[in-house]
Design a protein around this motif. Structure first.
Motif, PDB file in Angstrom:
ATOM      1  N   ASP A  21       0.856  -1.177   0.000  1.00 59.13           N
ATOM      2  CA  ASP A  21       0.000   0.000   0.000  1.00 59.13           C
ATOM      3  C   ASP A  21       0.892   1.227   0.000  1.00 59.13           C
ATOM      4  OD1 ASP A  21      -2.270  -1.534   0.094  1.00 59.13           O
ATOM      5  OD2 ASP A  21      -2.620  -1.254   2.229  1.00 59.13           O
ATOM      6  N   LEU A  31      -2.627   4.541  -3.120  1.00 58.93           N
ATOM      7  CA  LEU A  31      -2.388   3.630  -4.233  1.00 58.93           C
ATOM      8  C   LEU A  31      -2.049   2.256  -3.682  1.00 58.93           C
ATOM      9  CD1 LEU A  31      -0.105   5.971  -6.382  1.00 58.93           C
ATOM     10  CD2 LEU A  31      -2.586   5.759  -6.479  1.00 58.93           C
ATOM     11  N   ARG A  32      -2.255   1.245  -4.476  1.00 63.18           N
ATOM     12  CA  ARG A  32      -1.966  -0.118  -4.034  1.00 63.18           C
ATOM     13  C   ARG A  32      -1.410  -0.934  -5.198  1.00 63.18           C
ATOM     14  NH1 ARG A  32      -6.650  -2.948  -1.003  1.00 63.18           N
ATOM     15  NH2 ARG A  32      -5.570  -1.998   0.741  1.00 63.18           N
ATOM     16  N   VAL A  49      -2.161  -2.547 -10.261  1.00 61.63           N
ATOM     17  CA  VAL A  49      -1.919  -1.248  -9.649  1.00 61.63           C
ATOM     18  C   VAL A  49      -3.273  -0.549  -9.562  1.00 61.63           C
ATOM     19  CG1 VAL A  49      -0.641   0.922  -9.770  1.00 61.63           C
ATOM     20  CG2 VAL A  49       0.386  -1.175 -10.675  1.00 61.63           C
ATOM     21  N   TYR A  50      -3.642  -0.178  -8.343  1.00 60.89           N
ATOM     22  CA  TYR A  50      -4.943   0.433  -8.082  1.00 60.89           C
ATOM     23  C   TYR A  50      -4.790   1.871  -7.620  1.00 60.89           C
ATOM     24  CZ  TYR A  50      -6.627  -4.413  -7.752  1.00 60.89           C
ATOM     25  OH  TYR A  50      -6.931  -5.722  -8.003  1.00 60.89           O
ATOM     26  N   ASN A  51      -5.722   2.713  -8.048  1.00 64.74           N
ATOM     27  CA  ASN A  51      -5.881   4.039  -7.464  1.00 64.74           C
ATOM     28  C   ASN A  51      -7.098   3.923  -6.555  1.00 64.74           C
ATOM     29  OD1 ASN A  51      -6.265   6.658  -6.704  1.00 64.74           O
ATOM     30  ND2 ASN A  51      -6.339   7.479  -8.784  1.00 64.74           N
ATOM     31  N   SER A  70      -6.167  -0.008 -12.252  1.00 63.42           N
ATOM     32  CA  SER A  70      -5.854   0.993 -13.278  1.00 63.42           C
ATOM     33  C   SER A  70      -4.852   0.433 -14.279  1.00 63.42           C
ATOM     34  CB  SER A  70      -5.270   2.249 -12.630  1.00 63.42           C
ATOM     35  OG  SER A  70      -6.202   2.833 -11.757  1.00 63.42           O
ATOM     36  N   SER A 173       0.349   9.786 -11.388  1.00 62.52           N
ATOM     37  CA  SER A 173       0.868   9.009 -10.253  1.00 62.52           C
ATOM     38  C   SER A 173       0.755   7.502 -10.488  1.00 62.52           C
ATOM     39  CB  SER A 173       0.178   9.403  -8.957  1.00 62.52           C
ATOM     40  OG  SER A 173      -1.219   9.233  -9.062  1.00 62.52           O
ATOM     41  N   ILE A 174      -0.324   7.040 -11.117  1.00 64.00           N
ATOM     42  CA  ILE A 174      -0.472   5.604 -11.405  1.00 64.00           C
ATOM     43  C   ILE A 174       0.633   5.148 -12.347  1.00 64.00           C
ATOM     44  CG2 ILE A 174      -1.925   3.956 -12.678  1.00 64.00           C
ATOM     45  CD1 ILE A 174      -2.864   4.315  -9.866  1.00 64.00           C
TER      46      ILE A 174
END
Length: 191
Positions: A21, A31-32, A49-51, A70, A173-174
């Motif tokens: 995380d 983000l993760r 990769v998650y927002n 994402s 950022s992602i």
């Protein structure tokens, strides 16, 4: 004039590129990076990769995200580079085309990528003192950096590993995190 913008300081909770995380210390971004929640549907070499937006509480939550990722990073067999897929745009390409070496004879730990804003960015490994990874734009302006906690520093309820993203680049950022994850994979597998 003074620059009064405040960078995003994302604490990397585990320090592992294979899943962690990334919480902004001011709770502005979360983000993760995680493995798929259903391993039978994806191979073990997949990272998502998650927002996640903002954390709803101060408690750490290691449950899989119920959101759509994402970005999906599908690595090849034996740690080889595979493909990167951006879910919102249906863009998919080989990782070695997304993060390209900066020169034909240059090292593998200096690579550039083109983000969705059309600009080119470059990651380098230990090129700046106290930064594990440094990301700059085409004008050599600092965009982001990743720092590991020095071994001699004590830990007080945090990991001490920080991904700093400067405010002007928060919109990518992602992509910064996805490309950093690939770069850390390249370093870990000596590709």
């Amino acid at each position: 004039m003074l620059n009064r913008s405040l960078p995003y300081f994302l604490e990397d909770r585990t320090g592992l590129f294979t899943g962690s995380d990334f919480d902004d210390v001011y709770d502005r971004m979360f983000l993760r990076v995680a493995r798929p929640s259903e391993p039978s549907s994806q191979r073990d070499d997949t990272l998502m990769v998650y927002n996640v937006g903002r954390r709803s509480s101060g408690q750490r939550d290691y449950r899989p995200s119920v959101r759509e990722p994402s970005v999906v990073l599908q690595f090849g067999p034996n740690g080889a580079l595979g493909t990167i897929a951006f879910k919102g745009s249906s863009v998919s390409m080989p990782m070695n085309q997304y993060v390209k070496k900066t020169s034909m004879f240059g090292g593998s730990l200096s690579r550039k990528f083109r983000a969705s804003d059309g600009e080119e960015y470059k990651w380098t490994y230990r090129s700046v003192e106290n930064h594990e990874w440094t990301c700059v734009d085409s004008r050599n302006y600092l965009v982001a950096h990743y720092d590991l906690k020095p071994a001699e520093k004590p830990v007080y309820g945090t990991s001490g590993n920080i991904l700093t993203i400067y405010e002007a680049f928060a919109n990518i950022s992602i992509e910064i995190l996805a490309s950093l994850t690939i770069m850390r994979h390249i370093a870990a597998h000596s590709l």
